[in-house]
Scaffold this active site. Structure first.
Site, PDB file in Angstrom:
ATOM      1  CG  ASP A 105      -0.161   0.054   2.436  1.00 54.90           C
ATOM      2  OD1 ASP A 105       0.809  -0.526   2.821  1.00 54.90           O
ATOM      3  OD2 ASP A 105      -0.769   1.014   3.439  1.00 54.90           O
TER       4      ASP A 105
ATOM      5  CD  GLU B  52       4.229   0.519   7.031  1.00 54.50           C
ATOM      6  OE1 GLU B  52       4.989   0.703   7.635  1.00 54.50           O
ATOM      7  OE2 GLU B  52       4.041   1.163   6.131  1.00 54.50           O
TER       8      GLU B  52
END
Length: 418
Positions: A89, A184
């Site tokens: 991400d 994350e």
């Protein structure tokens, strides 16, 4: 410096240039896991690519976590299983839609003007790390988005290293596990990570910044929410009745000048940082991140903040305040100090790649911060990312290639010294 065979097949740069075109921005407000469905597009693509290079057990679970195995090539008994991790991400702080990567080949030290917004200029005098990169290939976005090297550089490096190891069975190593995670950037990267299923004795995240960097210490961190409750009334008839929660929040925030904040701290100094403010007359909330390199120091900052909140409410009869604290992560050094061999091998792998080791204390956290406390000692090794979370983000192709070498050297070191 120990040599390794030249990298073969798909290069780390080619992979990286493909991966950054996937929009994988995470969303803190989403209750789902992963927080955005678009992350699954790249994660599923990674499963396909891992299968293609020979990692037959590659699979994604329902929460988006991808795991796979590089089989051992050594017959030596007792070689520990090690792992490598990266997250797919990108930060919600800057757009990740329509990323157009640009390779500035053999960069000569001039300012890098990004074509889609010429106000975005990478200047050496403002970015000291660029001065080390003259002659290298610098990769940026086009000026309207972040690049996504945080952490798609790490993703590309792990896949490229896996491809290299599969293509060179003469390199002796034990079982190596790889994993890619979502979310994350919003603090949920390990929320559904099954350490037992991963099955490694230790691991390394490839998510640190510049060349040679090794991170073994992070902040300890919590999230803190302070909610002021006031009393609403019609403003035309509010005398001696209304208690405005917005004003309480404002007075409370004024008191923060007494403590450290991100814009006034550096190095090993901690801080409290208000980053979300929502309010009405009846209810106003302030959300903080609280950081310190010691957990005891973290708790002291929280106690002072809570005391200030109650002092503020006490000065406004009829109001009340509530404080909520959520643990985010803790300083990985508390765990890594118990596993010196895990850190020492990372240092020596970086040196084997011909680089100087640069150990830093991270003014932030990584997935490794949580994994360490979940029973998986996990230092953080450089991926090459710089100026991340912004349109000024850049990465050096040569730094990514060196990171691949470090991964390969680590696999060899664990086999040689088991």
């Amino acid at each position: 410096m120990t040599q390794i065979a030249p990298m073969t097949r798909t290069s780390v740069v080619e992979r990286f240039l493909r991966y950054v075109t996937y929009d994988t921005q995470s969303d803190e407000k989403s209750p789902t896991s992963p927080s955005t469905a678009k992350q699954l597009v790249l994660l599923d693509r990674l499963v396909q690519e891992l299968h293609a290079i020979g990692l037959r057990d590659a699979a994604r679970d329902e929460h988006g976590v991808v795991m796979a195995t590089i089989p051992a090539t050594t017959a030596k008994p007792g070689v520990p299983v090690i792992g490598f991790l990266a997250h797919v991400d990108t930060s919600p702080e800057s757009s990740g839609t329509g990323v157009k990567p640009i390779v500035h080949r053999s960069w000569r030290g001039d300012d890098i003007v990004l074509p889609d917004d010429t106000s975005v200029v990478l200047r050496v005098r403002e970015i000291p790390a660029l001065a080390e990169q003259i002659g290298n290939d610098i990769i940026t976005a086009s000026g309207t988005t972040l690049l996504g090297s945080d952490n798609k550089a790490g993703v590309a490096e792990i896949v490229a290293a896996a491809e290299h190891l599969m293509a060179h069975p003469e390199i002796a190593h034990g079982v190596v596990r790889v994993a890619f995670t979502p979310d994350e950037e919003i603090g949920r990267g390990t929320a559904h990570f099954d350490v037992g299923r991963f099955g490694a004795a230790c691991a390394y995240t490839m998510d640190a910044a510049g060349r040679g960097q090794l991170e073994i210490e992070t902040f300890s961190a919590d999230a803190m929410t302070v909610v002021f409750h006031g009393v609403n009334a019609h403003p035309g008839f509010a005398k001696n009745r209304m208690v405005n929660a917005i004003k309480l929040a404002g007075e409370f925030l004024q008191r923060l000048r007494e403590g450290g904040s991100p814009e006034t701290t550096e190095g090993r100094e901690g801080f409290v940082h208000p980053y979300v403010l929502e309010g009405s007359v009846e209810r106003a909330s302030v959300r903080f991140i609280v950081r310190d390199f010691s957990t005891s120091g973290l708790h002291e900052r929280e106690k002072r903040l809570e005391a200030m909140a109650h002092e503020t409410a006490a000065a406004w009869p009829g109001s009340r305040v509530e404080v909520r604290i959520e643990e985010t992560y803790r300083n990985m050094k508390e765990i890594l100090d118990r596993h010196p061999d895990v850190v020492d091998k990372a240092r020596r792998a970086i040196r084997r790649a011909g680089l100087e080791v640069r150990e830093t204390s991270v003014r932030g956290g990584t997935d490794g911060s949580r994994l360490c406390f979940m029973g998986l000692p996990t230092p953080n090794i450089f991926a090459g990312e710089n100026n991340f979370h912004s349109r000024y983000e850049w990465v050096s192709a040569q730094d990514m290639e060196k990171a691949v070498e470090v991964i390969v050297h680590l696999c060899r070191l664990w086999e040689e010294e088991s």
